[in-house]
Design an enzyme around this catalytic site. Structure first.
Site, PDB file in Angstrom:
ATOM      1  N   GLU A   1     -21.678 -76.686  -1.730  1.00 38.27           N
ATOM      2  CA  GLU A   1     -22.471 -77.644  -0.947  1.00 38.27           C
ATOM      3  C   GLU A   1     -22.656 -77.150   0.482  1.00 38.27           C
ATOM      4  O   GLU A   1     -22.111 -77.731   1.413  1.00 38.27           O
ATOM      5  CB  GLU A   1     -21.829 -79.041  -0.997  1.00 38.27           C
ATOM      6  CG  GLU A   1     -20.354 -79.008  -0.776  1.00 38.27           C
ATOM      7  CD  GLU A   1     -19.641 -80.314  -1.082  1.00 38.27           C
ATOM      8  OE1 GLU A   1     -20.130 -81.086  -1.924  1.00 38.27           O
ATOM      9  OE2 GLU A   1     -18.594 -80.539  -0.480  1.00 38.27           O
ATOM     10  N   PRO A   2     -23.465 -76.095   0.664  1.00 42.07           N
ATOM     11  CA  PRO A   2     -23.734 -75.606   2.010  1.00 42.07           C
ATOM     12  C   PRO A   2     -24.689 -76.521   2.761  1.00 42.07           C
ATOM     13  O   PRO A   2     -25.563 -77.163   2.149  1.00 42.07           O
ATOM     14  CB  PRO A   2     -24.402 -74.249   1.754  1.00 42.07           C
ATOM     15  CG  PRO A   2     -25.025 -74.381   0.397  1.00 42.07           C
ATOM     16  CD  PRO A   2     -24.143 -75.319  -0.382  1.00 42.07           C
TER      17      PRO A   2
ATOM     18  N   ARG B   1     -24.191 -80.335  20.182  1.00 39.22           N
ATOM     19  CA  ARG B   1     -23.214 -79.321  19.763  1.00 39.22           C
ATOM     20  C   ARG B   1     -22.592 -78.556  20.947  1.00 39.22           C
ATOM     21  O   ARG B   1     -21.376 -78.329  20.940  1.00 39.22           O
ATOM     22  CB  ARG B   1     -23.825 -78.360  18.745  1.00 39.22           C
ATOM     23  CG  ARG B   1     -24.247 -79.064  17.448  1.00 39.22           C
ATOM     24  CD  ARG B   1     -24.496 -78.096  16.310  1.00 39.22           C
ATOM     25  NE  ARG B   1     -23.271 -77.490  15.846  1.00 39.22           N
ATOM     26  CZ  ARG B   1     -22.885 -76.276  16.141  1.00 39.22           C
ATOM     27  NH1 ARG B   1     -23.633 -75.500  16.900  1.00 39.22           N
ATOM     28  NH2 ARG B   1     -21.742 -75.818  15.681  1.00 39.22           N
TER      29      ARG B   1
ATOM     30  N   TYR C   1     -27.065 -80.011  12.203  1.00 43.42           N
ATOM     31  CA  TYR C   1     -26.254 -80.887  13.043  1.00 43.42           C
ATOM     32  C   TYR C   1     -26.857 -81.064  14.443  1.00 43.42           C
ATOM     33  O   TYR C   1     -26.130 -81.204  15.426  1.00 43.42           O
ATOM     34  CB  TYR C   1     -24.811 -80.370  13.133  1.00 43.42           C
ATOM     35  CG  TYR C   1     -24.197 -80.160  11.770  1.00 43.42           C
ATOM     36  CD1 TYR C   1     -23.858 -81.233  10.974  1.00 43.42           C
ATOM     37  CD2 TYR C   1     -23.982 -78.875  11.262  1.00 43.42           C
ATOM     38  CE1 TYR C   1     -23.312 -81.046   9.708  1.00 43.42           C
ATOM     39  CE2 TYR C   1     -23.437 -78.678   9.997  1.00 43.42           C
ATOM     40  CZ  TYR C   1     -23.110 -79.765   9.232  1.00 43.42           C
ATOM     41  OH  TYR C   1     -22.568 -79.578   7.989  1.00 43.42           O
TER      42      TYR C   1
ATOM     43  N   TYR D   1     -18.676 -79.010  20.863  1.00 43.24           N
ATOM     44  CA  TYR D   1     -17.895 -77.875  20.313  1.00 43.24           C
ATOM     45  C   TYR D   1     -17.980 -76.628  21.176  1.00 43.24           C
ATOM     46  O   TYR D   1     -17.623 -75.542  20.708  1.00 43.24           O
ATOM     47  CB  TYR D   1     -18.407 -77.499  18.914  1.00 43.24           C
ATOM     48  CG  TYR D   1     -18.676 -78.641  17.988  1.00 43.24           C
ATOM     49  CD1 TYR D   1     -17.629 -79.413  17.464  1.00 43.24           C
ATOM     50  CD2 TYR D   1     -19.973 -78.956  17.599  1.00 43.24           C
ATOM     51  CE1 TYR D   1     -17.889 -80.453  16.593  1.00 43.24           C
ATOM     52  CE2 TYR D   1     -20.241 -79.996  16.729  1.00 43.24           C
ATOM     53  CZ  TYR D   1     -19.190 -80.744  16.238  1.00 43.24           C
ATOM     54  OH  TYR D   1     -19.457 -81.776  15.372  1.00 43.24           O
TER      55      TYR D   1
ATOM     56  N   CYS E   1     -27.509 -87.824  32.409  1.00 39.74           N
ATOM     57  CA  CYS E   1     -26.675 -88.127  33.555  1.00 39.74           C
ATOM     58  C   CYS E   1     -25.247 -87.733  33.255  1.00 39.74           C
ATOM     59  O   CYS E   1     -24.375 -88.602  33.069  1.00 39.74           O
ATOM     60  CB  CYS E   1     -26.750 -89.624  33.811  1.00 39.74           C
ATOM     61  SG  CYS E   1     -27.331 -89.944  35.428  1.00 39.74           S
ATOM     62  N   GLU E   2     -25.016 -86.471  33.133  1.00 38.76           N
ATOM     63  CA  GLU E   2     -23.690 -86.006  32.739  1.00 38.76           C
ATOM     64  C   GLU E   2     -23.614 -84.515  33.084  1.00 38.76           C
ATOM     65  O   GLU E   2     -24.419 -83.722  32.598  1.00 38.76           O
ATOM     66  CB  GLU E   2     -23.523 -86.221  31.221  1.00 38.76           C
ATOM     67  CG  GLU E   2     -22.222 -85.793  30.698  1.00 38.76           C
ATOM     68  CD  GLU E   2     -21.568 -86.855  29.797  1.00 38.76           C
ATOM     69  OE1 GLU E   2     -21.998 -88.025  29.776  1.00 38.76           O
ATOM     70  OE2 GLU E   2     -20.600 -86.482  29.135  1.00 38.76           O
TER      71      GLU E   2
ATOM     72  N   ARG F   1     -25.188 -76.005   6.890  1.00 38.04           N
ATOM     73  CA  ARG F   1     -25.631 -75.192   8.022  1.00 38.04           C
ATOM     74  C   ARG F   1     -26.366 -73.920   7.591  1.00 38.04           C
ATOM     75  O   ARG F   1     -27.417 -73.585   8.133  1.00 38.04           O
ATOM     76  CB  ARG F   1     -24.408 -74.815   8.853  1.00 38.04           C
ATOM     77  CG  ARG F   1     -24.723 -74.150  10.175  1.00 38.04           C
ATOM     78  CD  ARG F   1     -23.444 -73.576  10.807  1.00 38.04           C
ATOM     79  NE  ARG F   1     -22.321 -74.462  10.757  1.00 38.04           N
ATOM     80  CZ  ARG F   1     -21.973 -75.330  11.735  1.00 38.04           C
ATOM     81  NH1 ARG F   1     -22.681 -75.375  12.831  1.00 38.04           N
ATOM     82  NH2 ARG F   1     -20.916 -76.104  11.594  1.00 38.04           N
TER      83      ARG F   1
HETATM   84  N1  LLP Z   1     -18.942 -80.284   2.249  1.00 41.58           N
HETATM   85  C1  LLP Z   1     -18.128 -81.066   2.973  1.00 41.58           C
HETATM   86  C2  LLP Z   1     -17.148 -81.896   2.295  1.00 41.58           C
HETATM   87  C3  LLP Z   1     -18.240 -81.094   4.365  1.00 41.58           C
HETATM   88  O1  LLP Z   1     -17.419 -81.859   5.064  1.00 41.58           O
HETATM   89  C4  LLP Z   1     -19.217 -80.292   5.010  1.00 41.58           C
HETATM   90  C5  LLP Z   1     -19.367 -80.319   6.441  1.00 41.58           C
HETATM   91  C6  LLP Z   1     -20.047 -79.503   4.209  1.00 41.58           C
HETATM   92  C7  LLP Z   1     -19.885 -79.511   2.839  1.00 41.58           C
HETATM   93  C8  LLP Z   1     -21.128 -78.622   4.796  1.00 41.58           C
HETATM   94  O2  LLP Z   1     -20.581 -77.650   5.608  1.00 41.58           O
HETATM   95  P1  LLP Z   1     -21.518 -76.499   6.201  1.00 41.58           P
HETATM   96  O3  LLP Z   1     -22.007 -75.649   5.059  1.00 41.58           O
HETATM   97  O4  LLP Z   1     -22.658 -77.150   6.904  1.00 41.58           O
HETATM   98  O5  LLP Z   1     -20.647 -75.759   7.127  1.00 41.58           O
HETATM   99  N2  LLP Z   1     -21.046 -81.316  13.133  1.00 41.58           N
HETATM  100  C9  LLP Z   1     -20.377 -80.026  13.022  1.00 41.58           C
HETATM  101  C10 LLP Z   1     -20.179 -79.643  11.592  1.00 41.58           C
HETATM  102  C11 LLP Z   1     -19.440 -80.665  10.788  1.00 41.58           C
HETATM  103  C12 LLP Z   1     -19.315 -80.285   9.352  1.00 41.58           C
HETATM  104  C13 LLP Z   1     -18.889 -81.434   8.550  1.00 41.58           C
HETATM  105  N3  LLP Z   1     -18.728 -81.147   7.173  1.00 41.58           N
HETATM  106  C14 LLP Z   1     -21.160 -78.967  13.770  1.00 41.58           C
HETATM  107  O6  LLP Z   1     -22.166 -79.289  14.379  1.00 41.58           O
HETATM  108  O7  LLP Z   1     -20.758 -77.808  13.808  1.00 41.58           O
END
Ligand code: LLP
Length: 469
Positions: free
Chosen positions: A319-320, A359, A419, A363, A390-391, A322
């Site tokens: 489940e990608p 982001r 994101y 982060y 304003c930050e 990003r």
């Molecule tokens: N599966 C689960 C259970 C997850 O919690 C996530 C991401 C994904 C798949 C997808 O992960 P990805 O392939 O996108 O890395 N807001 C943060 C990222 C939070 C990710 C949350 N879970 C950011 O902007 O970096």
């Protein structure tokens, strides 16, 4: 309009021209980025500056070609490297809206959703595509799902990725009340550490998601006695923006070991969901592995572990988020005011900031930018790109190398597909930008720009507040 491939410019910023050797998660600019005759940036065959004139600023510009290419890289790699059945799910938390979900679904992807809102968005997109019973393509995650969300998931026939004991018992009760059987996966914390930001690590034991591995026996024992629960398999997720392959191999091996354990309880689990997490290139120095290499590493680890444990190959799910959509989108801003603090720093402000891209402040995420209307101008200065909130911490990019710019120039921040919109806010009562999808010279609105009326829509002003005190 005559466009040519973006050249590698001698200007500090290394453009990465779309090359067949690079996967969509390894490029800085979207695949269709090109420089036009006016030294301007084209994406999807559309001139970025013209798009901003038409749709306003800031503007999310989604390159459909890049998103579709990423979907195909995943899909094709699973077919190539995994001899068993597989299904790629789009982690819609990265960007949940009808158009993005429709594109992912039309490429054969299912969905990982984490809320009722993401669930209805995925379902609506699938229905619009003419899929009347889309539930089986949707996996519902979350560490504290509401009862109403579970009811919705059950009614739609989605698979619920069960996170904890409360959910397990609630779901069994709900299914009994509805006289149905709930398809579930069980989520466990794998206890694997990855090098990524603390807030987006989820594989290590000290985090809020999933059953602790010391619960394997009681959970398997409970589930095996529940006629109302149809346990299909296991799930785990290591974290996000990860460049290493080994944690994913380890995760696959760990999960297969647990599948073997489940068999002792009479549970024959046919699905394995290894989560997402593959990183993307935000700045030139980032070096993520290609999508196909990630899939190959995971697939080989699963096959090897199944062979050594004498288990049949499960249906392999990933489940990608990003790495599917991150590099497919850029955000175009209009450059405004400038403040120079002698010998310290020059701030260049744009008309958005932490509300459309939280982001960097959340982060300390790094981004890179180009000036869309001065693409090959020589780099002239180092500036800090500030948002308009304003930050003081509302900084999009520290120490960006840019050519000389004027107010009104269009700054394009790269890699904003994941994101950004999904974590956007109305902080300072800014309206969320519009988003458009571009492809072969056509641009289509996929998210309307919010208006002041939109901001005021949810407000209520009780009469009593209008009376004189
Ligand atoms: N599966 C689960 C259970 C997850 O919690 C996530 C991401 C994904 C798949 C997808 O992960 P990805 O392939 O996108 O890395 N807001 C943060 C990222 C939070 C990710 C949350 N879970 C950011 O902007 O970096």
């Amino acid at each position: 309009m005559v466009s040519t491939q973006i050249p590698k410019l001698d200007c500090g910023l290394q453009y990465l021209p779309a090359s067949p050797d690079l996967a969509p998660n390894q490029i800085l600019l979207p695949l269709t980025a090109a420089v036009n005759a006016q030294d301007g940036l084209d994406i999807g065959g559309c001139e970025v500056t013209t798009l901003v004139q038409q749709y306003g600023s800031p503007l999310y510009i989604l390159d459909e070609t890049t998103l579709r290419a990423a979907c195909r890289h995943y899909r094709d790699a699973f077919i190539q490297y995994y001899p068993g059945p597989s299904q790629v799910l789009y982690a819609s938390k990265a960007w949940s809206c009808l158009a993005v979900c429709a594109i992912a679904a039309s490429e054969g992807l299912g969905f990982d959703v984490v809320s009722g809102g993401e669930l209805v968005t995925a379902i609506r997109a699938l229905e619009e595509l003419g899929r009347p019973h889309p539930g089986p393509l949707i996996y519902f995650h979350g560490n504290n799902k509401a009862k109403s969300e579970l009811e919705l998931a059950l009614a739609q026939g989605c698979t619920v990725v069960v996170d904890n004991w409360l959910e397990l018992t609630t779901l069994a009760d709900l299914a009994a009340q509805q006289g149905t059987v709930a398809p579930i996966l069980l989520r466990f914390t794998p206890g694997i550490d990855c090098h990524t930001h603390e807030y987006i690590r989820t594989g290590h034991l000290d985090n809020k998601f999933g059953f602790d591995p010391n619960q394997l026996d009681p959970v398997f024992s409970f589930v095996s006695q529940q006629p109302q629960l149809n346990c299909l398999g296991l799930h785990a997720h290591n974290g996000s923006q990860i460049f290493e392959l080994q944690p994913h191999r380890d995760l696959a091996a760990t999960l297969i070991e647990w599948l073997g354990k489940a068999a002792h309880y009479g549970l024959s689990l046919g699905q394995l969901n290894i989560g997402g997490g593959l990183g993307i290139r935000y700045v030139a120095s980032d070096d993520p592995p290609a999508i196909a290499d990630w899939v190959k590493a995971v697939a080989q680890a699963v096959v090897a572990a199944c062979q050594s444990q004498n288990l049949p190959l499960p249906k392999l799910l990933a489940e990608p988020g990003r790495s599917l959509i991150g590099s497919a989108c850029v955000t175009a801003y209009t450059i405004g005011s400038r403040k120079s603090v002698p010998e310290i720093r020059t701030y260049l402000a744009v008309d958005g900031g932490m509300s459309d891209n939280p982001r960097p402040i959340t982060y300390q995420a790094a981004y890179q930018a180009v000036v869309a209307n001065r693409l090959s101008a020589p780099m002239a200065e180092t500036v800090t790109i500030a948002g308009k909130h304003c930050e003081s911490g509302d900084i999009l990019i520290k120490d960006a190398r840019l050519p000389h710019t004027e107010p009104g120039d269009i700054l394009v921040v790269l890699g904003t597909g994941a994101y950004n919109y999904s974590m956007s806010s109305n902080y300072n009562r800014l309206t969320r930008p519009a988003a458009i999808a571009v492809r072969e010279g056509e641009a289509n609105l996929i998210l309307e720009r919010e208006t002041y009326e939109d901001l005021l829509r949810q407000d209520r002003l009780p009469e009593r507040l209008l009376a004189q005190p």
